[in-house]
Design an enzyme around this catalytic site. Structure first.
Site, PDB file in Angstrom:
ATOM      1  N   ARG A  60      -3.935  -9.820   4.318  1.00 54.74           N
ATOM      2  CA  ARG A  60      -4.350 -11.139   4.812  1.00 54.74           C
ATOM      3  C   ARG A  60      -3.173 -12.007   5.270  1.00 54.74           C
ATOM      4  O   ARG A  60      -3.375 -13.004   5.958  1.00 54.74           O
ATOM      5  CB  ARG A  60      -5.141 -11.891   3.736  1.00 54.74           C
ATOM      6  CG  ARG A  60      -6.512 -11.289   3.462  1.00 54.74           C
ATOM      7  CD  ARG A  60      -7.303 -12.187   2.523  1.00 54.74           C
ATOM      8  NE  ARG A  60      -8.663 -11.738   2.335  1.00 54.74           N
ATOM      9  CZ  ARG A  60      -9.057 -10.885   1.400  1.00 54.74           C
ATOM     10  NH1 ARG A  60      -8.175 -10.392   0.561  1.00 54.74           N
ATOM     11  NH2 ARG A  60     -10.327 -10.541   1.297  1.00 54.74           N
ATOM     12  N   HIS A  98       0.836  -1.207   0.000  1.00 58.41           N
ATOM     13  CA  HIS A  98       0.000   0.000   0.000  1.00 58.41           C
ATOM     14  C   HIS A  98       0.871   1.257   0.000  1.00 58.41           C
ATOM     15  O   HIS A  98       0.593   2.225  -0.716  1.00 58.41           O
ATOM     16  CB  HIS A  98      -0.856   0.075   1.268  1.00 58.41           C
ATOM     17  CG  HIS A  98      -1.836  -1.037   1.445  1.00 58.41           C
ATOM     18  ND1 HIS A  98      -1.696  -1.981   2.434  1.00 58.41           N
ATOM     19  CD2 HIS A  98      -2.984  -1.330   0.785  1.00 58.41           C
ATOM     20  CE1 HIS A  98      -2.715  -2.816   2.376  1.00 58.41           C
ATOM     21  NE2 HIS A  98      -3.515  -2.456   1.390  1.00 58.41           N
ATOM     22  N   GLU A 120      -0.954  -3.662  -9.059  1.00 55.25           N
ATOM     23  CA  GLU A 120      -1.106  -4.744 -10.042  1.00 55.25           C
ATOM     24  C   GLU A 120      -1.316  -6.097  -9.370  1.00 55.25           C
ATOM     25  O   GLU A 120      -1.593  -7.083 -10.041  1.00 55.25           O
ATOM     26  CB  GLU A 120       0.108  -4.794 -10.977  1.00 55.25           C
ATOM     27  CG  GLU A 120       0.067  -3.686 -12.008  1.00 55.25           C
ATOM     28  CD  GLU A 120       1.243  -3.708 -12.963  1.00 55.25           C
ATOM     29  OE1 GLU A 120       2.276  -4.331 -12.627  1.00 55.25           O
ATOM     30  OE2 GLU A 120       1.139  -3.091 -14.034  1.00 55.25           O
ATOM     31  N   GLN A 131     -18.220  -5.636  -0.710  1.00 56.88           N
ATOM     32  CA  GLN A 131     -17.388  -6.340  -1.692  1.00 56.88           C
ATOM     33  C   GLN A 131     -16.938  -7.706  -1.180  1.00 56.88           C
ATOM     34  O   GLN A 131     -16.213  -8.423  -1.863  1.00 56.88           O
ATOM     35  CB  GLN A 131     -16.196  -5.489  -2.133  1.00 56.88           C
ATOM     36  CG  GLN A 131     -15.058  -5.383  -1.141  1.00 56.88           C
ATOM     37  CD  GLN A 131     -13.972  -4.468  -1.665  1.00 56.88           C
ATOM     38  OE1 GLN A 131     -14.184  -3.282  -1.846  1.00 56.88           O
ATOM     39  NE2 GLN A 131     -12.789  -5.025  -1.921  1.00 56.88           N
TER      40      GLN A 131
HETATM   41  P1  AMP Z   1      -6.560  -3.351  -0.395  1.00 55.68           P
HETATM   42  O1  AMP Z   1      -6.378  -2.614   0.890  1.00 55.68           O
HETATM   43  O2  AMP Z   1      -6.209  -4.798  -0.328  1.00 55.68           O
HETATM   44  O3  AMP Z   1      -7.914  -3.084  -1.029  1.00 55.68           O
HETATM   45  O4  AMP Z   1      -5.499  -2.739  -1.400  1.00 55.68           O
HETATM   46  C1  AMP Z   1      -5.485  -1.369  -1.693  1.00 55.68           C
HETATM   47  C2  AMP Z   1      -4.604  -1.138  -2.890  1.00 55.68           C
HETATM   48  O5  AMP Z   1      -3.272  -1.559  -2.595  1.00 55.68           O
HETATM   49  C3  AMP Z   1      -5.075  -1.950  -4.115  1.00 55.68           C
HETATM   50  O6  AMP Z   1      -4.944  -1.138  -5.276  1.00 55.68           O
HETATM   51  C4  AMP Z   1      -4.107  -3.096  -4.129  1.00 55.68           C
HETATM   52  O7  AMP Z   1      -3.893  -3.638  -5.425  1.00 55.68           O
HETATM   53  C5  AMP Z   1      -2.838  -2.435  -3.614  1.00 55.68           C
HETATM   54  N1  AMP Z   1      -1.924  -3.449  -3.076  1.00 55.68           N
HETATM   55  C6  AMP Z   1      -2.209  -4.384  -2.136  1.00 55.68           C
HETATM   56  N2  AMP Z   1      -1.144  -5.187  -1.944  1.00 55.68           N
HETATM   57  C7  AMP Z   1      -0.181  -4.760  -2.790  1.00 55.68           C
HETATM   58  C8  AMP Z   1       1.148  -5.192  -3.081  1.00 55.68           C
HETATM   59  N3  AMP Z   1       1.716  -6.227  -2.457  1.00 55.68           N
HETATM   60  N4  AMP Z   1       1.851  -4.503  -4.016  1.00 55.68           N
HETATM   61  C9  AMP Z   1       1.296  -3.447  -4.671  1.00 55.68           C
HETATM   62  N5  AMP Z   1       0.047  -3.001  -4.443  1.00 55.68           N
HETATM   63  C10 AMP Z   1      -0.683  -3.645  -3.524  1.00 55.68           C
END
Ligand code: AMP
Length: 291
Positions: A189, A37, A150, A61
């Site tokens: 997670r 993030h 990505e 979601q």
């Molecule tokens: P989330 O909190 O899981 O909804 O993720 C928020 C944003 O962070 C989304 O655009 C994800 O794709 C991005 N994200 C989560 N994990 C990673 C990672 N390991 N590398 C790059 N971006 C990430």
């Protein structure tokens, strides 16, 4: 850093920024922030006059109630990390604040074919929930650019279709996957993995990487099968899906020469923790998710 909890305050903040002509970079997240993030956040801070990050675990979601309830929540630490990174405002509403008219959320978004495969197939309603929250957030925050990882490869294609179908103008910036030193894609997670699960979880990426070599003298089907067979043989691991797809349409391919941009997208259950990852088999000279 301003912490904003209500729609009213977010609107006020946005109007202030507009009045002073500041263009806004926006990073939507569900919190439990890690370096993945933060790489998006740091890029947004570099590229925009003002950076707004949302921290909201979006109930609609999640198609699995337990996954929603067990989703890690670490708000205080999240806010510290965001402030240290130079974020201007964090928007962290409650679900009641964002969705006051519960039961009235029946709008179906036009998300196209890219939303019906993979995550769309295995998590019914997931992308409609993602679309709903992003539609609200984009209208409220009105960013010039929004940053997505990505790691959620399919999500980027779905968001682009959402923008098209809703007539919203936001530049989508796709950011590379951040990994732990052993290759495991960083994910909120991951904190739910037991020590034993954490020890084997890097096999997901290691297997994907190996499969890129393997693909050089094997068919798409054989490459697919070797990944699934290898991971399924690891105790406690179960592949939910592995699909080798055209990166633009996200439809499965049969032959390697069908596209110049091919990715393998995988979801694996490690115990009851659902992990996703992806790898490129073919990459065009210039990657453009908008193609
Ligand atoms: P989330 O909190 O899981 O909804 O993720 C928020 C944003 O962070 C989304 O655009 C994800 O794709 C991005 N994200 C989560 N994990 C990673 C990672 N390991 N590398 C790059 N971006 C990430």
């Amino acid at each position: 850093m301003k912490i904003i909890r209500t729609l009213y305050d977010m609107t006020q903040y946005r109007v202030q920024q507009r009045d002073r002509g500041a263009s806004v970079g926006f990073v939507p997240t569900m919190g439990a922030l890690h370096e993945g993030h933060m790489s998006l956040v740091e890029q947004a801070v570099r590229e925009n006059a003002v950076t707004v990050v949302s921290v909201f675990v979006n109930p609609i979601q999640f198609n699995n109630k337990e996954d929603y309830e067990k989703y890690p929540r670490t708000e205080e630490e999240d806010f510290k990390k965001l402030a240290a990174a130079g974020v201007d405002a964090v928007f962290a509403p409650t679900a009641e604040e964002l969705y006051p008219e519960e039961g009235n959320n029946c709008k179906e978004y036009e998300l196209g074919e890219v939303a019906s495969v993979m995550e769309g197939k295995y998590r019914p309603g997931h992308f409609q929930g993602v679309a709903k929250v992003l539609d609200l957030l984009f209208r409220l925050i009105d960013p010039r650019r929004a940053y997505f990882g990505e790691k959620d490869f399919q999500q980027i294609a779905v968001v682009r279709n959402l923008l098209k179908s809703e007539g919203l103008h936001v530049e989508i910036v796709a950011c590379p996957i951040k990994r732990a030193s052993d290759g495991l894609a960083l994910s909120s997670r991951n904190t739910r993995l037991t020590k034993e699960q954490r020890d084997v979880a890097p096999e997901i990426y290691q297997t994907l990487k190996y499969s890129v070599e393997y693909s050089k003298d094997h068919s798409v089907q054989a490459t697919h099968d070797t990944v699934v067979e290898h991971l399924d043989a690891i105790p406690g691991m179960k592949v939910e899906y592995f699909e080798i797809v055209d990166a633009r349409t996200l439809q499965p391919i049969d032959e390697w020469d069908e596209s110049n941009w091919i990715v393998g997208c995988i979801t694996v259950y490690c115990g009851d923790v659902r992990l996703i990852d992806n790898i490129a088999y073919r990459l065009p000279n210039k990657v453009d998710h908008a193609d």
